[in-house]
Every structure is written in structure tokens, then in C-alpha cells.
Scaffold this active site. Sequence first.
Site, short mmCIF file in Angstrom:
data_model
loop_
_atom_site.label_atom_id
_atom_site.label_comp_id
_atom_site.label_asym_id
_atom_site.label_seq_id
_atom_site.Cartn_x
_atom_site.Cartn_y
_atom_site.Cartn_z
N ARG A 79 0.82 -1.20 0.00
CA ARG A 79 0.00 0.00 0.00
C ARG A 79 0.86 1.26 0.00
NH1 ARG A 79 -3.02 0.90 5.40
NH2 ARG A 79 -4.70 -0.46 4.71
N TYR A 80 1.95 1.22 0.74
CA TYR A 80 2.86 2.37 0.80
C TYR A 80 4.10 2.02 -0.03
CZ TYR A 80 0.11 3.47 5.03
OH TYR A 80 -0.88 3.73 5.93
N ARG A 83 7.14 0.04 2.09
CA ARG A 83 6.92 -1.05 3.04
C ARG A 83 5.75 -1.92 2.60
NH1 ARG A 83 5.40 3.87 4.80
NH2 ARG A 83 3.92 4.20 6.48
N CYS A 92 -5.07 -17.80 14.15
CA CYS A 92 -4.85 -17.17 15.45
C CYS A 92 -5.46 -18.08 16.50
CB CYS A 92 -5.58 -15.84 15.56
SG CYS A 92 -5.27 -14.72 14.21
N CYS A 96 -10.99 -12.74 17.37
CA CYS A 96 -11.52 -11.50 17.92
C CYS A 96 -12.68 -11.09 17.03
CB CYS A 96 -10.46 -10.42 17.92
SG CYS A 96 -8.85 -11.01 18.52
N CYS A 99 -12.31 -8.40 14.31
CA CYS A 99 -11.16 -8.52 13.42
C CYS A 99 -11.45 -7.99 12.01
CB CYS A 99 -10.75 -9.99 13.32
SG CYS A 99 -9.33 -10.25 12.24
N ARG A 101 -9.91 -8.84 9.40
CA ARG A 101 -9.78 -9.90 8.40
C ARG A 101 -10.68 -11.10 8.72
NH1 ARG A 101 -4.04 -8.66 9.00
NH2 ARG A 101 -3.90 -6.70 7.84
N ASP A 259 -12.16 -0.32 11.99
CA ASP A 259 -12.31 -0.36 10.54
C ASP A 259 -13.78 -0.64 10.21
OD1 ASP A 259 -9.61 0.05 10.07
OD2 ASP A 259 -9.15 -2.10 10.13
N ASP A 296 -7.73 4.01 9.74
CA ASP A 296 -7.20 3.38 8.53
C ASP A 296 -8.28 3.62 7.48
OD1 ASP A 296 -5.42 1.99 6.99
OD2 ASP A 296 -5.20 0.33 8.41
N LYS A 303 -3.24 5.07 6.71
CA LYS A 303 -3.62 5.49 8.06
C LYS A 303 -3.48 7.01 8.20
CE LYS A 303 -2.15 1.08 10.07
NZ LYS A 303 -1.50 0.47 8.90
C1 PLP Z 1 -0.41 -0.29 8.79
C2 PLP Z 1 0.20 -0.76 7.56
C3 PLP Z 1 1.56 -0.59 7.31
C4 PLP Z 1 2.51 0.01 8.32
O1 PLP Z 1 2.18 1.35 8.54
P1 PLP Z 1 3.02 2.20 9.61
O2 PLP Z 1 2.23 3.46 9.72
O3 PLP Z 1 4.38 2.38 9.03
O4 PLP Z 1 3.07 1.41 10.87
C5 PLP Z 1 2.05 -1.00 6.10
N1 PLP Z 1 1.26 -1.56 5.16
C6 PLP Z 1 -0.06 -1.73 5.36
C7 PLP Z 1 -0.86 -2.34 4.29
C8 PLP Z 1 -0.64 -1.35 6.57
O5 PLP Z 1 -1.94 -1.55 6.78
S1 SF4 Z 2 -7.57 -9.23 15.50
FE1 SF4 Z 2 -7.83 -10.83 13.91
S2 SF4 Z 2 -5.74 -11.28 13.23
FE2 SF4 Z 2 -5.56 -10.22 15.19
S3 SF4 Z 2 -5.48 -11.84 16.75
FE3 SF4 Z 2 -7.62 -11.24 16.56
S4 SF4 Z 2 -8.48 -12.64 15.06
FE4 SF4 Z 2 -6.26 -12.77 14.85
#
Ligand code: PLP
Ligand code: SF4
Length: 352
Positions: A79-80, A83, A92, A96, A99, A101, A259, A296, A303
Site C-alpha cells: 500500500r505504501y 513497506r 490465530c 476476535c 477482526c 480480516r 475499521d 485506517d 492510516k
Molecule cells: C499499517 C500498515 C503498514 C505500516 O504502517 P506504519 O504506519 O508504518 O506502521 C504497512 N502496510 C499496510 C498495508 C498497513 O496496513
Molecule cells: S484481530 Fe484478527 S488477526 Fe488479530 S489476533 Fe484477533 S483474530 Fe487474529
Amino acid sequence: MKAFEAFVRQWNLTPDDVFPVVDRFPFRISEHFAGLIQFPGDAIWKQVVPDERELLDAGGWEDPLAEEGLSPVPNLVHRYPNRVLWLVSHECPVHCRFCTRKRRWSDPIPLTEELFQAGLQYIESRSHIKDVLLSGGDPLFLPLSRLDAILSALRAIPHVEIIRIGTRIPCTLPRLVTHRLAKTLARHHPLYVNVHFNHPRELTKEAREACRRLASAGIPLGSQTVLLRGVNDELETVKELLEGLLTLRVRPYYLMQMDLTKGTGHFRTPIATGLKLLAGLRNRISGLAIPHFVIDLPGGHGKVPLIPQQVEGIEGEQLILKSYRGQRVAYPLLEGESGELAGMLKAVQRSP
Ligand SMILES: *Cc1c(COP(=O)(O)O)cnc(C)c1O
Ligand code: SF4
């Protein structure tokens, strides 16, 4: 399902209420985390026990952060520019309910050898990727040899400077954080671990020991907390959590607005709640314990940190600020500075 049936019996749940939910969003809990529940409906319970509102949520998206669309290789979210987020684990110990995902719980995408190689290749061939963030699922839930292999492969790429691991294991299954695990991670420095805690009751003796092991291996620890309605949306609760984390050598990093994930709407708090919490913390607890409050952005736009407004405006050659106690205090500006600053502030305050 067995574990769930046992849980249902233990707590006298009405199975008809929760079984349809579990069909779509499976239940999972560790003994450790289940042991933190004190009564039905408490802050731990709400995080893990299926709720019919998960199926009734009219808003939200399956994938609010557009992660699937931003994945050049499945499980690798780019996304960035510099990174990437790599979902190296699809499991997991605890599901949660909030979550982001949860769409993947019943339809996981395991990191096959083929996807692993494709992901590595993607990172290897792009020298501007300097920071790889491992998440999932929970990377610390992988067999240690597997995790070690992933880390070694990343470390063999010269342009990967930083490796980060996002994990909830120290909170949900702390006994997995052994000396061996800490020592293995420490072989891949600079490596950062970001732990996920949402409530002060999660800072158990075992969780403290897990964080202590990681910190003692020289691993810098950060944390993320998801702001959850009825769980941690009160000042005293957040304060106790953040101060507690700091004593574990964990530097709070992100406090996250929920989210817009389908099936989690009942956890969402108003934005003002997060801003009020931050305003209530600022200057009252150690600045080291104060995280960024972030949204986000839906659609995968990244973010954005929000901060409570403390700028009142410009009067003549003075910037008027509001102190944490609410006093108006003037800060003298440099000659000629006010024009540019006024323009910037107007951009910020152009709300009505
Ligand atoms: C949160 C996130 C990051 C890391 O973001 P930082 O602000 O540097 O902690 C990198 N890629 C994705 C897709 C993310 O959701
Ligand atoms: S928030 Fe989602 S990915 Fe994170 S520990 Fe909970 S279930 Fe697992």
C-alpha cells in the site's frame, strides 16, 4: 465446534442465538483468554463471544482496507511505497469478533510454498521496499522453524532494513512466547514486535512474562489497541492499559478507530470518543504511553492520525493555544510568520 459447544455449556448460552453466527464467522478461543472472562458481557467476553449483531450489520465491507486489491501477490499487501504487509499466517488462537480480516476465517489463504516464493521474489526485485511487516493471522502462531525460515529469507535480502511482527500471542496465548522464540527472533535484528492488547485485564502475569522475554532479547516492543465500544472506550480503562503497557517496556504505538468491516459495526465508537480519550490523556500520563489515534482509511488509502484540536487561532503576531487544562496561552510568532501559518490553520479548520 467442540470447543464452542463446551463454551456454550459452561456459560449457559442459548445455542440458537449464536450458532448461525458461528457458521459464518467461526468461534475460537484459547484457554488462557477464556480464563480472563469474569462474567458474561464483560470486556473480555465482548471481544470473543459471537453476537447476532455480526449477521445483522447492514453497513461495512468484507475488505474495508481493499487489501485484496492491493496485493500484487496473494497475502502481500503493498500500500505504501517503501513497506509491505505480508500475511504469513492464516491462524490465530483466538478469533476476535472485531477482526478486520474476519472475512478470511472460513476461507483462509494459507501461505503455500508457491505463494511464499512469489512474495519473496516480489520483495527481492524491488529495492525500495525497506520495511516488511509480518501479520496474519498471527505470525507467532506459526511453527517456530517456519517463522525462522521466513525471517531468514527476508534477512537474506539486503534492502530489507526493518522487519516488524504484529502479534496478539503475548495476550491470547502467552506461553508460546518462550526463551527459544525470543532468541530466534533476536537473530534477525533489527526486528520490532508490535503486540495487541485492548484491556488492562489482559495484562496478566503470563502476558507480562511474555513481554519481558521479548524485551530482554533486545526486541523493541510497540502496541496497538483497537478502540471498542463497551470494552475500552472509557478514559480510566485506556489509561490503565497504556500505563500498564509502558511498565512492560511496551511503547504504545497505535490506538485504532474501528475499521468499517462488515459484521463489526456494533463495536464502532464515534470519532469524538477517540479524540476525547487522547485529550484526557495528554499531559496527564507519561507522553511515552500515548499512542497515535488513527483511522485506517476505507479503500486502502492508508492510516491518518487525528489529534484533538489545541490551536485556538492567531491573534496579531501570536498563536493562541489551549493548554491541557483548558487555559488560553499565547505563543509569540516570528516576524512575518503569521501569514503562512494562518493559511495552514485555515486549511485545518475549514470544517463548517
Ligand atoms: C499499517 C500498515 C503498514 C505500516 O504502517 P506504519 O504506519 O508504518 O506502521 C504497512 N502496510 C499496510 C498495508 C498497513 O496496513
Ligand atoms: S484481530 Fe484478527 S488477526 Fe488479530 S489476533 Fe484477533 S483474530 Fe487474529
